[in-house]
Write a protein that holds these residues in place. Structure first.
Motif, PDB file in Angstrom:
ATOM      1  N   ALA A 123      43.892  34.382  22.611  1.00 25.46           N
ATOM      2  CA  ALA A 123      45.136  34.226  21.846  1.00 25.46           C
ATOM      3  C   ALA A 123      45.317  35.358  20.843  1.00 25.46           C
ATOM      4  N   ARG A 124      44.221  35.968  20.392  1.00 22.60           N
ATOM      5  CA  ARG A 124      44.349  37.082  19.456  1.00 22.60           C
ATOM      6  C   ARG A 124      44.171  38.439  20.144  1.00 22.60           C
ATOM      7  N   SER A 125      44.213  38.433  21.498  1.00 24.54           N
ATOM      8  CA  SER A 125      44.214  39.655  22.318  1.00 24.54           C
ATOM      9  C   SER A 125      42.848  40.313  22.456  1.00 24.54           C
ATOM     10  N   ASP A 126      41.770  39.527  22.347  1.00 25.50           N
ATOM     11  CA  ASP A 126      40.448  40.031  22.700  1.00 25.50           C
ATOM     12  C   ASP A 126      40.338  40.109  24.219  1.00 25.50           C
ATOM     13  N   VAL A 127      39.698  41.154  24.731  1.00 21.26           N
ATOM     14  CA  VAL A 127      39.433  41.259  26.163  1.00 21.26           C
ATOM     15  C   VAL A 127      38.232  40.370  26.478  1.00 21.26           C
ATOM     16  N   ARG A 147      34.622  44.047  17.448  1.00 23.66           N
ATOM     17  CA  ARG A 147      36.049  44.045  17.131  1.00 23.66           C
ATOM     18  C   ARG A 147      36.838  44.989  18.037  1.00 23.66           C
ATOM     19  N   GLN A 148      36.175  46.029  18.562  1.00 19.75           N
ATOM     20  CA  GLN A 148      36.865  46.995  19.401  1.00 19.75           C
ATOM     21  C   GLN A 148      37.375  46.394  20.707  1.00 19.75           C
ATOM     22  N   ARG A 149      36.862  45.222  21.085  1.00 23.14           N
ATOM     23  CA  ARG A 149      37.296  44.603  22.337  1.00 23.14           C
ATOM     24  C   ARG A 149      38.644  43.900  22.192  1.00 23.14           C
ATOM     25  N   ASN A 150      39.378  44.234  21.175  1.00 21.33           N
ATOM     26  CA  ASN A 150      40.698  43.655  20.937  1.00 21.33           C
ATOM     27  C   ASN A 150      41.751  44.743  21.160  1.00 21.33           C
ATOM     28  N   ILE A 151      42.740  44.473  22.029  1.00 18.31           N
ATOM     29  CA  ILE A 151      43.686  45.530  22.388  1.00 18.31           C
ATOM     30  C   ILE A 151      44.643  45.854  21.241  1.00 18.31           C
ATOM     31  N   ILE A 152      44.887  44.903  20.328  1.00 12.89           N
ATOM     32  CA  ILE A 152      45.742  45.208  19.185  1.00 12.89           C
ATOM     33  C   ILE A 152      44.980  46.078  18.187  1.00 12.89           C
ATOM     34  N   ALA A 178      53.154  43.215  20.039  1.00  9.82           N
ATOM     35  CA  ALA A 178      51.739  43.032  19.712  1.00  9.82           C
ATOM     36  C   ALA A 178      51.574  42.385  18.346  1.00  9.82           C
ATOM     37  N   VAL A 179      52.307  42.892  17.361  1.00  4.79           N
ATOM     38  CA  VAL A 179      52.220  42.336  16.007  1.00  4.79           C
ATOM     39  C   VAL A 179      52.742  40.899  15.994  1.00  4.79           C
ATOM     40  N   GLY A 180      53.859  40.664  16.676  1.00  2.00           N
ATOM     41  CA  GLY A 180      54.418  39.320  16.730  1.00  2.00           C
ATOM     42  C   GLY A 180      53.495  38.333  17.426  1.00  2.00           C
ATOM     43  N   THR A 181      52.784  38.799  18.458  1.00  6.48           N
ATOM     44  CA  THR A 181      51.828  37.946  19.159  1.00  6.48           C
ATOM     45  C   THR A 181      50.705  37.521  18.228  1.00  6.48           C
ATOM     46  N   LEU A 182      50.240  38.449  17.395  1.00  2.49           N
ATOM     47  CA  LEU A 182      49.172  38.134  16.457  1.00  2.49           C
ATOM     48  C   LEU A 182      49.660  37.158  15.384  1.00  2.49           C
ATOM     49  N   ARG A 183      50.905  37.316  14.936  1.00  3.54           N
ATOM     50  CA  ARG A 183      51.460  36.379  13.955  1.00  3.54           C
ATOM     51  C   ARG A 183      51.588  34.978  14.558  1.00  3.54           C
ATOM     52  N   THR A 184      51.992  34.896  15.824  1.00  2.00           N
ATOM     53  CA  THR A 184      52.063  33.603  16.500  1.00  2.00           C
ATOM     54  C   THR A 184      50.685  32.968  16.577  1.00  2.00           C
ATOM     55  N   LEU A 217      58.201  38.814  12.110  1.00  2.00           N
ATOM     56  CA  LEU A 217      58.619  38.367  13.433  1.00  2.00           C
ATOM     57  C   LEU A 217      57.440  37.789  14.211  1.00  2.00           C
ATOM     58  N   SER A 218      57.692  36.731  14.963  1.00  2.00           N
ATOM     59  CA  SER A 218      56.704  36.165  15.872  1.00  2.00           C
ATOM     60  C   SER A 218      57.128  36.463  17.306  1.00  2.00           C
ATOM     61  N   ALA A 219      56.152  36.455  18.216  1.00  2.49           N
ATOM     62  CA  ALA A 219      56.462  36.781  19.610  1.00  2.49           C
ATOM     63  C   ALA A 219      55.379  36.190  20.496  1.00  2.49           C
ATOM     64  N   VAL A 220      55.664  36.157  21.784  1.00  2.00           N
ATOM     65  CA  VAL A 220      54.664  35.814  22.794  1.00  2.00           C
ATOM     66  C   VAL A 220      54.559  36.995  23.747  1.00  2.00           C
ATOM     67  N   ARG A 221      53.430  37.099  24.420  1.00  2.00           N
ATOM     68  CA  ARG A 221      53.219  38.201  25.347  1.00  2.00           C
ATOM     69  C   ARG A 221      54.161  38.057  26.536  1.00  2.00           C
ATOM     70  N   ARG A 222      54.865  39.132  26.885  1.00  2.00           N
ATOM     71  CA  ARG A 222      55.843  39.078  27.961  1.00  2.00           C
ATOM     72  C   ARG A 222      55.506  40.096  29.047  1.00  2.00           C
ATOM     73  N   SER A 223      56.012  39.819  30.263  1.00  2.00           N
ATOM     74  CA  SER A 223      55.841  40.754  31.376  1.00  2.00           C
ATOM     75  C   SER A 223      56.802  41.916  31.202  1.00  2.00           C
ATOM     76  N   MET A 224      56.324  43.122  31.519  1.00  2.00           N
ATOM     77  CA  MET A 224      57.155  44.316  31.408  1.00  2.00           C
ATOM     78  C   MET A 224      56.493  45.460  32.164  1.00  2.00           C
ATOM     79  N   PRO A 225      57.252  46.484  32.533  1.00  2.00           N
ATOM     80  CA  PRO A 225      56.634  47.647  33.177  1.00  2.00           C
ATOM     81  C   PRO A 225      55.763  48.409  32.171  1.00  2.00           C
ATOM     82  N   LYS A 226      54.659  48.965  32.664  1.00  2.00           N
ATOM     83  CA  LYS A 226      53.784  49.793  31.839  1.00  2.00           C
ATOM     84  C   LYS A 226      53.476  51.085  32.593  1.00  2.00           C
TER      85      LYS A 226
END
Length: 282
Positions: A123-127, A147-152, A178-184, A217-226
């Protein structure tokens, strides 16, 4: 810490696992039931000597991080995991904390994705887990520790060059997400000390993160092109889909490309050359 009972439980769990279940070849000369000790050590990111000492009932008291890695490598269900924590003299993960263990069924699914790069995030973006194709596409993710195993954390504080290449507008949108996901995550797990510590470190170390955080702002992880800038295959524009695992607030990120595209051919090539290179370098 009940060293002898912990040793018994760990050996029994190791003996139950079929090598193919964790992506390892059975081999014609396998003389032990289940996994070898060195295979458990490899899966958990531990030394073989450490695993041997634990199984012989003479190991040191493992940290919570070591126990999480070990129980995940052994594909233990929640009740079994909690038993190992208690035998090791540690409290099991608490309700209200970010879940760091990946369910065995999710790990099996990840292991089946042999053609596509995929990873599991907390939930906090750790791999939490990743397959060989993810390493081949994004670089060896196992090199990140703590801590480095976190993509944010990597995005705002990491110094290593990332292979994800974004245009300015993509960079802004994905950084805000990314920031919004962490706030959520913080709103869902306000008492998680590691999550609080991560946010504090980002606020102190990154002006950009602080500015975005203050927007509220809050957010959830969404699908998108990378776009991934691979050192051998060049820039690849891939679909990056997010598959939510709602009961744990974890997500599986999967990279793919439409059939017949240059990117699809590149992934086919990467499956052969990239994963082979990872095995050789490992």
């Amino acid at each position: 810490m009940d060293r002898l009972e912990l040793a018994r439980v760990l050996k029994a769990a190791r003996a139950r696992i079929v090598p193919e279940e964790v992506g390892l070849p059975a081999g014609p000369r396998r003389r032990v039931a289940g996994l070898r000790r060195e295979e458990v050590a490899q899966l958990a990111g531990l030394s073989v000597d450490y695993v041997v000492r634990l199984e012989q009932g003479r190991g040191p008291r493992p940290s919570a991080q070591v126990l999480t890695a070990l129980t995940q490598a052994l594909r233990l269900e929640t009740d079994e995991r909690d038993q190992v924590f208690r035998l090791a003299g540690s409290a099991p993960p608490l309700a209200g904390r970010v879940e760091m263990s990946v369910r065995p069924s999710v790990l099996r699914l990840l292991g089946r994705l042999t053609d596509l790069p995929a990873l599991v995030l907390s939930a906090r973006s750790d791999v939490l887990a990743h397959n060989p194709m993810a390493d081949a596409l994004l670089g060896d993710l196992s090199r990140w520790t703590g801590r480095q195993r976190n993509i944010i954390w990597q995005r705002f504080l990491g110094t290593a060059r990332t292979r994800v290449a974004l245009a300015p507008d993509e960079d802004e949108a994905t950084a805000q997400q990314a920031v919004g996901t962490l706030r959520t995550a913080l709103s869902r797990y306000p008492d998680d000390p590691d999550l609080r510590s991560l946010v504090d470190e980002l606020l102190a170390g990154s002006e950009r993160f602080r500015a975005m955080w203050e927007e509220g702002l809050s957010a959830v992880r969404r699908s998108m092109p990378k776009t991934v800038d691979h050192p051998d295959l060049g820039k690849l524009v891939l679909d990056c889909d997010t598959l939510m695992l709602p009961d744990t607030d974890q997500s599986m990120i999967v990279y793919s490309a439409a059939a017949g595209t240059r990117e699809a051919s590149a992934l086919d090539l990467l499956r052969v050359t990239g994963t082979e290179r990872m095995r050789v370098s490992g």
